[in-house]
Write a protein that holds these residues in place. Structure first.
Motif, PDB file in Angstrom:
ATOM      1  N   ARG A   6      67.688  52.920  37.147  1.00  0.00           N
ATOM      2  CA  ARG A   6      67.383  51.600  36.587  1.00  0.00           C
ATOM      3  C   ARG A   6      66.148  51.728  35.702  1.00  0.00           C
ATOM      4  N   LEU A   7      66.214  51.129  34.529  1.00  0.00           N
ATOM      5  CA  LEU A   7      65.048  51.059  33.654  1.00  0.00           C
ATOM      6  C   LEU A   7      64.224  49.853  34.101  1.00  0.00           C
ATOM      7  N   VAL A   8      62.993  50.117  34.498  1.00  0.00           N
ATOM      8  CA  VAL A   8      62.081  49.059  34.937  1.00  0.00           C
ATOM      9  C   VAL A   8      61.088  48.823  33.815  1.00  0.00           C
ATOM     10  N   LYS A   9      60.946  47.584  33.419  1.00  0.00           N
ATOM     11  CA  LYS A   9      60.067  47.243  32.294  1.00  0.00           C
ATOM     12  C   LYS A   9      58.627  47.080  32.776  1.00  0.00           C
ATOM     13  N   ALA A  10      58.124  48.165  33.300  1.00  0.00           N
ATOM     14  CA  ALA A  10      56.745  48.297  33.764  1.00  0.00           C
ATOM     15  C   ALA A  10      56.410  49.771  33.631  1.00  0.00           C
ATOM     16  N   SER A  11      55.144  50.093  33.666  1.00  0.00           N
ATOM     17  CA  SER A  11      54.735  51.492  33.543  1.00  0.00           C
ATOM     18  C   SER A  11      55.110  52.281  34.798  1.00  0.00           C
ATOM     19  N   PRO A  12      55.258  53.595  34.665  1.00  0.00           N
ATOM     20  CA  PRO A  12      55.506  54.407  35.857  1.00  0.00           C
ATOM     21  C   PRO A  12      54.405  54.221  36.911  1.00  0.00           C
ATOM     22  N   GLN A  13      53.157  54.027  36.465  1.00  0.00           N
ATOM     23  CA  GLN A  13      52.063  53.832  37.426  1.00  0.00           C
ATOM     24  C   GLN A  13      52.256  52.544  38.221  1.00  0.00           C
ATOM     25  N   THR A  14      52.709  51.489  37.570  1.00  0.00           N
ATOM     26  CA  THR A  14      52.959  50.233  38.274  1.00  0.00           C
ATOM     27  C   THR A  14      54.050  50.430  39.322  1.00  0.00           C
ATOM     28  N   VAL A  15      55.123  51.111  38.944  1.00  0.00           N
ATOM     29  CA  VAL A  15      56.219  51.363  39.896  1.00  0.00           C
ATOM     30  C   VAL A  15      55.698  52.217  41.050  1.00  0.00           C
ATOM     31  N   TRP A  16      54.922  53.250  40.736  1.00  0.00           N
ATOM     32  CA  TRP A  16      54.374  54.105  41.787  1.00  0.00           C
ATOM     33  C   TRP A  16      53.509  53.285  42.746  1.00  0.00           C
ATOM     34  N   ASP A  17      52.664  52.418  42.191  1.00  0.00           N
ATOM     35  CA  ASP A  17      51.785  51.612  43.041  1.00  0.00           C
ATOM     36  C   ASP A  17      52.583  50.759  44.024  1.00  0.00           C
ATOM     37  N   VAL A  18      53.721  50.241  43.608  1.00  0.00           N
ATOM     38  CA  VAL A  18      54.568  49.456  44.510  1.00  0.00           C
ATOM     39  C   VAL A  18      55.192  50.364  45.567  1.00  0.00           C
ATOM     40  N   LEU A  19      55.738  51.520  45.166  1.00  0.00           N
ATOM     41  CA  LEU A  19      56.326  52.457  46.128  1.00  0.00           C
ATOM     42  C   LEU A  19      55.278  52.967  47.117  1.00  0.00           C
ATOM     43  N   ALA A  20      54.043  53.128  46.646  1.00  0.00           N
ATOM     44  CA  ALA A  20      52.973  53.693  47.460  1.00  0.00           C
ATOM     45  C   ALA A  20      52.362  52.683  48.421  1.00  0.00           C
ATOM     46  N   ASP A  21      52.842  51.456  48.422  1.00  0.00           N
ATOM     47  CA  ASP A  21      52.337  50.424  49.321  1.00  0.00           C
ATOM     48  C   ASP A  21      53.404  50.133  50.375  1.00  0.00           C
TER      49      ASP A  21
END
Length: 169
Positions: A6-21
């Protein structure tokens, strides 16, 4: 093996921050009603979160363990589902312009889930993944950083205030 992207319209860092929580998994993992960190510091290797799944009047408690973490682009988990066995769930994050391509790969490892794995189970898993990646995209795209320029970074998950006073020790 169920692989979906899925293409997420956010930066990879934003996605990582969500996964990392680990406290936020119930926001986007389909079927999960609540989560909490159990041991270790999520998402470091061997850290665990516990979660509950509600199926009608029945509530099941399970856990997920981090098996591999290469910040900021690879997170591999082992979901333990009691008698159903375990599954490997891997996330790969790839920069895609100013957005993030999320690749989700899941397959059974042990137990009944592996023995019963067939085309019908694969189809249901694909439907679940579509919903889960849609929910992950919605959460990430709502994050404050999603609208910022590429050079900006969001506040790390560990520094954000935790809802309900359940912050990390």
């Amino acid at each position: 093996m169920a692989v979906r992207h899925r293409l997420v319209k956010a930066s990879p860092q934003t996605v990582w921050d969500v996964l990392a929580d680990g406290d936020r998994y119930a926001e986007w993992v389909v079927g999960t009603s609540s989560t909490h960190e159990r041991t270790g510091e999520w998402p470091h290797v061997d850290a665990k979160i516990s979660y509950q799944i509600r199926v009608g009047p029945v509530t099941l408690s399970n856990e997920t363990v981090v098996r591999r973490c290469r910040e900021p682009d690879v997170l591999e988990l082992e979901a333990r589902a009691g008698a159903l066995g375990t599954a490997r769930i891997a996330f790969e994050l790839r920069p895609w312009g100013r957005h993030c391509l999320v690749i989700l790969d899941e397959h059974p490892l042990q137990g009944v889930g592996g023995l019963l794995h067939n085309a019908a189970v694969e189809a249901v898993t694909q439907i679940r993944h579509r919903a889960m990646l849609g929910r992950l995209a919605k959460v990430c795209e709502a994050e404050p950083e999603a609208g910022r320029s590429e050079g900006a970074r969001a506040t790390p998950a560990a520094a954000r205030p935790q809802a309900g006073g359940g912050g990390r020790a």
